[in-house]
Design a protein around this motif. Structure first.
Motif, PDB file in Angstrom:
ATOM      1  N   ASP A 152     -26.753 -89.200  18.199  1.00 11.65           N
ATOM      2  CA  ASP A 152     -27.248 -88.571  17.331  1.00 11.65           C
ATOM      3  C   ASP A 152     -26.495 -87.635  16.170  1.00 11.65           C
ATOM      4  O   ASP A 152     -25.370 -87.820  16.396  1.00 11.65           O
ATOM      5  CB  ASP A 152     -28.363 -87.674  18.133  1.00 11.65           C
ATOM      6  CG  ASP A 152     -27.708 -86.571  18.741  1.00 11.65           C
ATOM      7  OD1 ASP A 152     -26.623 -86.270  18.683  1.00 11.65           O
ATOM      8  OD2 ASP A 152     -28.362 -86.229  19.673  1.00 11.65           O
ATOM      9  N   GLU A 153     -27.197 -86.835  15.541  1.00 13.71           N
ATOM     10  CA  GLU A 153     -26.340 -85.950  14.621  1.00 13.71           C
ATOM     11  C   GLU A 153     -25.491 -84.912  15.427  1.00 13.71           C
ATOM     12  O   GLU A 153     -24.515 -84.511  14.471  1.00 13.71           O
ATOM     13  CB  GLU A 153     -27.411 -85.219  13.700  1.00 13.71           C
ATOM     14  CG  GLU A 153     -28.192 -84.166  14.337  1.00 13.71           C
ATOM     15  CD  GLU A 153     -29.531 -84.839  14.801  1.00 13.71           C
ATOM     16  OE1 GLU A 153     -30.365 -84.013  14.812  1.00 13.71           O
ATOM     17  OE2 GLU A 153     -29.508 -86.221  14.809  1.00 13.71           O
ATOM     18  N   ASP A 154     -25.408 -84.749  16.628  1.00 12.49           N
ATOM     19  CA  ASP A 154     -24.422 -84.035  17.024  1.00 12.49           C
ATOM     20  C   ASP A 154     -23.132 -84.715  17.329  1.00 12.49           C
ATOM     21  O   ASP A 154     -21.897 -84.208  17.643  1.00 12.49           O
ATOM     22  CB  ASP A 154     -24.782 -83.653  18.525  1.00 12.49           C
ATOM     23  CG  ASP A 154     -26.073 -82.458  18.244  1.00 12.49           C
ATOM     24  OD1 ASP A 154     -25.998 -81.784  17.481  1.00 12.49           O
ATOM     25  OD2 ASP A 154     -26.948 -82.517  19.233  1.00 12.49           O
TER      26      ASP A 154
ATOM     27  N   VAL B 228     -20.301 -89.126  13.862  1.00 10.67           N
ATOM     28  CA  VAL B 228     -21.785 -89.815  13.646  1.00 10.67           C
ATOM     29  C   VAL B 228     -21.912 -90.964  12.662  1.00 10.67           C
ATOM     30  O   VAL B 228     -21.240 -90.873  11.744  1.00 10.67           O
ATOM     31  CB  VAL B 228     -22.720 -88.438  13.073  1.00 10.67           C
ATOM     32  CG1 VAL B 228     -24.153 -88.619  12.525  1.00 10.67           C
ATOM     33  CG2 VAL B 228     -22.294 -87.208  13.659  1.00 10.67           C
TER      34      VAL B 228
ATOM     35  N   TYR C  26     -24.642 -93.514  11.001  1.00 14.62           N
ATOM     36  CA  TYR C  26     -26.045 -93.838  10.278  1.00 14.62           C
ATOM     37  C   TYR C  26     -25.906 -94.739   9.284  1.00 14.62           C
ATOM     38  O   TYR C  26     -24.823 -94.755   8.570  1.00 14.62           O
ATOM     39  CB  TYR C  26     -26.879 -92.567  10.088  1.00 14.62           C
ATOM     40  CG  TYR C  26     -27.464 -91.734  11.178  1.00 14.62           C
ATOM     41  CD1 TYR C  26     -28.655 -91.915  11.633  1.00 14.62           C
ATOM     42  CD2 TYR C  26     -26.530 -90.819  11.782  1.00 14.62           C
ATOM     43  CE1 TYR C  26     -29.122 -91.175  12.391  1.00 14.62           C
ATOM     44  CE2 TYR C  26     -27.056 -90.089  12.904  1.00 14.62           C
ATOM     45  CZ  TYR C  26     -28.212 -90.205  13.086  1.00 14.62           C
ATOM     46  OH  TYR C  26     -29.129 -89.541  14.309  1.00 14.62           O
TER      47      TYR C  26
ATOM     48  N   LYS D 266     -28.897 -96.127  12.104  1.00 12.08           N
ATOM     49  CA  LYS D 266     -29.038 -96.894  13.419  1.00 12.08           C
ATOM     50  C   LYS D 266     -29.467 -98.275  13.264  1.00 12.08           C
ATOM     51  O   LYS D 266     -30.222 -98.524  11.999  1.00 12.08           O
ATOM     52  CB  LYS D 266     -29.923 -96.166  14.186  1.00 12.08           C
ATOM     53  CG  LYS D 266     -29.426 -94.677  14.553  1.00 12.08           C
ATOM     54  CD  LYS D 266     -27.946 -94.674  14.945  1.00 12.08           C
ATOM     55  CE  LYS D 266     -27.591 -93.239  15.312  1.00 12.08           C
ATOM     56  NZ  LYS D 266     -26.215 -93.050  15.802  1.00 12.08           N
TER      57      LYS D 266
ATOM     58  N   THR E  14     -31.607 -98.082  19.366  1.00  6.64           N
ATOM     59  CA  THR E  14     -30.656 -97.514  19.523  1.00  6.64           C
ATOM     60  C   THR E  14     -29.256 -98.202  19.958  1.00  6.64           C
ATOM     61  O   THR E  14     -28.188 -97.914  20.373  1.00  6.64           O
ATOM     62  CB  THR E  14     -30.613 -96.601  20.609  1.00  6.64           C
ATOM     63  OG1 THR E  14     -31.174 -97.008  21.980  1.00  6.64           O
ATOM     64  CG2 THR E  14     -31.749 -95.319  20.234  1.00  6.64           C
TER      65      THR E  14
END
Length: 282
Positions: free
Chosen positions: A150-152, A167, A169, A171, A176
């Motif tokens: 994810d964004e973390d 990160v 993206y 996706k 996922t």
């Protein structure tokens, strides 16, 4: 049983009109998927087993080719047979594959990866030929981490790749992750499929008993790693003129997908072969 078809640019050429017509015909006839091969670079004296590869064979980039196909078709799934994973950086590759999957609305789902058998190709890409298996294992792990993260961000520390808070993206489309099938003709490839793969696609230059042994090794390895061996897909090459009885025999041995290719390079003859196959099985 599902059926795929291979478009070999080294044999059929890279004419865009021919490629589009071939892909659309396969889709219209009911084929599930279209596969393309890869070699990044060739050289004089390059050999796979006893077969010498002519250096001028036109191996088109498989992901660019599949992007082109996706833009001109509607349903057919996109596959590589095989993509030489050690020669792609997984951070870049994760982005490219997810982008194709999003733009095709979820059709980049038959990625099959292999190691490559040409030492000169590895050297040209700056990859130690002897370590390409370990590099591929790490690349599979990195791909899945980036797709699921994810964004973390994600963290990874390996022999070949190191990530810290990265990160990626977009996706994959409504997912996922993307399935990763493992191709190859060795016991190491079968073990890799069992440990990390969503499926196994053994090479075409093996005796039937050798293929059967590799498939059982893949399943046993999966079971030993606490994975469900029945969840592995089993893809095989097949002849486009194969009789129904042979397909039934392969299905009884656990094969879930057959990939065929026309024997002719002439478009009209290819069409006849593809339509005849579809008439027998679809």
């Amino acid at each position: 049983m599902r059926f795929g078809i291979s478009y070999s640019t080294p044999h059929y050429g890279v004419d865009p009109d021919h490629l589009v017509a071939f892909a659309r015909l396969a889709e219209e006839c009911g084929f599930e998927s279209l596969y393309v091969p890869e070699h990044v670079v060739l050289y004089r004296g390059a050999r796979v087993g006893s077969f010498e590869l002519p250096p001028a064979l036109p191996y088109a980039d498989p992901l660019d080719t599949l992007t082109f196909v996706a833009a001109r078709t509607e349903r057919i799934l996109l596959g590589t047979g095989v993509l030489l994973l050690p020669y792609h950086h997984p951070v870049t590759l994760a982005k490219r594959l997810a982008t194709i999957d999003v733009l095709s609305r979820g059709r980049m789902r038959l990625l099959t990866v292999g190691l490559g058998a040409l030492p000169g190709e590895a050297a040209a890409m700056g990859v130690d030929f002897a370590t390409r298996g370990r590099r591929a294992d790490e690349a599979i792990d990195v791909l899945r981490l980036l797709w699921a993260g994810d964004e973390d961000g994600v963290r990874y520390a390996g022999e070949f790749f190191e990530l810290e808070g990265l990160v990626s993206y977009p996706k994959p489309y409504e997912s996922t992750g993307l399935p990763i099938h493992v191709g190859g003709s060795s016991r190491a490839a079968a073990r890799r499929a069992g440990l990390r793969g969503d499926g196994f696609f053994p090479g075409g230059r093996l005796r039937p008993e050798e293929v059967a042994e590799l498939w059982e090794l893949a399943r046993a390895t999966a079971a030993g790693a606490g994975r469900d061996p029945d969840a592995l897909e089993y893809t095989r090459f097949g002849a486009i003129d194969m009789p129904a009885g042979r397909v039934e025999e392969l299905a009884a041995r656990g094969v879930t997908r057959l990939v065929v290719s026309p024997s002719s390079v002439e478009p009209d003859e290819q069409r006849a072969e593809v339509e005849a196959f579809a008439k027998r099985f679809f």
